[in-house]
Design an enzyme around this catalytic site. Structure first.
Site, PDB file in Angstrom:
ATOM      1  N   THR A 135       1.012  -1.155  -0.093  1.00 58.27           N
ATOM      2  CA  THR A 135       0.012  -0.034  -0.094  1.00 58.27           C
ATOM      3  C   THR A 135       0.905   1.330  -0.032  1.00 58.27           C
ATOM      4  OG1 THR A 135      -1.797  -1.082   1.286  1.00 58.27           O
ATOM      5  CG2 THR A 135      -1.700   1.376   1.113  1.00 58.27           C
ATOM      6  N   SER A 136       0.844   2.036  -0.726  1.00 59.99           N
ATOM      7  CA  SER A 136       1.347   3.656  -1.003  1.00 59.99           C
ATOM      8  C   SER A 136       2.793   3.214  -1.252  1.00 59.99           C
ATOM      9  CB  SER A 136       0.975   4.288   0.319  1.00 59.99           C
ATOM     10  OG  SER A 136       1.333   5.737   0.158  1.00 59.99           O
ATOM     11  N   SER A 137       3.608   3.571  -0.230  1.00 60.62           N
ATOM     12  CA  SER A 137       4.838   3.390  -0.361  1.00 60.62           C
ATOM     13  C   SER A 137       5.264   1.794  -0.739  1.00 60.62           C
ATOM     14  CB  SER A 137       5.682   3.738   1.051  1.00 60.62           C
ATOM     15  OG  SER A 137       7.217   3.567   0.675  1.00 60.62           O
ATOM     16  N   HIS A 283      -6.931   8.090  -0.221  1.00 61.19           N
ATOM     17  CA  HIS A 283      -5.506   7.463  -0.132  1.00 61.19           C
ATOM     18  C   HIS A 283      -5.684   6.758   1.340  1.00 61.19           C
ATOM     19  CE1 HIS A 283      -1.426   6.796  -1.169  1.00 61.19           C
ATOM     20  NE2 HIS A 283      -1.258   6.870  -0.186  1.00 61.19           N
TER      21      HIS A 283
END
Length: 299
Positions: A135-137, A283
């Protein structure tokens, strides 16, 4: 009977509550000293599929292991979970340096691959059934791993990330803290042709001629951190890498407000590339564990 039922329920609850990850103290962490945490269920398959689950910025291996819900599924299906833990103060992984973007370049990506090798050797993991998600990074790292190590990972599921190499920062190093940050990419302002994106992926492992991993991509239209244009750029990238030129949309799949896009032939569980656009979701997109396991061919 009621007393017996209550005791049984409590026993099941106790087993569930005991599920937790463990730090692997004898993993060397090279080359970038990431922490390695694992969940190895008692009913492990032989050999066992491996899922690497990579956390977001301001996150941790421990946190992501409970935010996502892979552990009960690992117990059910007998696969190994690896949770890398970032070494940076802000909890981000390096997806900006040449070292991490390139095959065997000496960055965070190579450290994570070394975790996979450790799990294959120590726990009986299946080197031919190794997958990655994040997720994300962690989503950005998922794309990096799929691009730089197609010889290791068979498929990946990307939750609210950016294309492989989009976050590159000239001069960024594998050891700097915090890792490099690319505002232009984060804001969805980096656009390229599908061919250019694909060439970028291929440049990170130029000698590789084997099969490429399958990819599943999730992104919310209201993402204010890694903005929504990154979704289409990511799909453009992998459609080129995988040689796919046709796609089909299905609204409200797998749930209301989500649009599924399947590239090329196959279904949501067998296609080479599948995208999910989540209307109004910020996000980041919640992890869809059943869809991930189905896409990976585990369940």
């Amino acid at each position: 009977m009621k007393v017996l039922s209550t005791i049984t329920t409590l026993a099941i609850a106790t087993v569930g509550s005991c599920q937790s990850i463990s730090k692997v103290n004898d993993f060397s962490g090279t080359p970038t000293k990431l922490g390695m945490y694992v969940y190895v269920p008692p009913n492990l398959k032989t050999p066992a599929p491996i899922i690497v689950a990579v956390h977001h910025c301001q996150g941790s291996a421990q946190g992501y292991s409970t935010e996502s819900h892979y552990m009960p599924l690992a117990s059910q299906h007998g696969f190994i979970l690896i949770y890398p833990n970032s070494k940076s103060g802000g909890g981000c992984f390096d997806v900006a340096s040449d070292a991490t973007l390139k095959h065997n370049g000496g960055g965070d990506s190579q450290t994570i691959v070394n975790m996979v090798k450790y799990a294959v050797d120590k726990y009986g993991g299946d080197a031919n059934r190794t997958f990655v998600t994040g997720t994300s990074s962690g989503a950005m790292m998922t794309n990096v791993l799929l691009g730089a190590y197609p010889d290791v990972f068979k498929a990946g599921s990307v939750y609210s990330g950016v294309p492989d190499g989009c976050f590159a920062v000239p001069g960024s190093t594998a050891t700097q803290d915090p890792p490099g940050w690319n505002n232009q990419c984060a804001n969805g302002q980096t656009t390229k042709t599908a061919q250019a994106w694909g060439d970028q992926v291929r440049s990170y492992f130029p000698d590789y001629t084997g099969p490429r991993p399958r990819v599943q991509v999730w992104h919310g239209t209201a993402d204010g951190t890694l903005r929504y244009p990154n979704y289409q750029e990511t799909l453009k990238q992998w459609s080129n890498v995988l040689g796919l030129t046709t796609s089909k949309d299905t609204p409200n799949t797998p749930q209301s407000g989500y649009t599924q896009t399947i590239y090329g032939d196959g279904t949501a569980t067998t296609a080479q590339l599948v995208g999910y656009s989540a209307q109004g979701v910020g996000h980041s997109v919640p992890v869809h564990e059943p869809q991930d396991l189905a896409f990976f061919g585990i369940a």
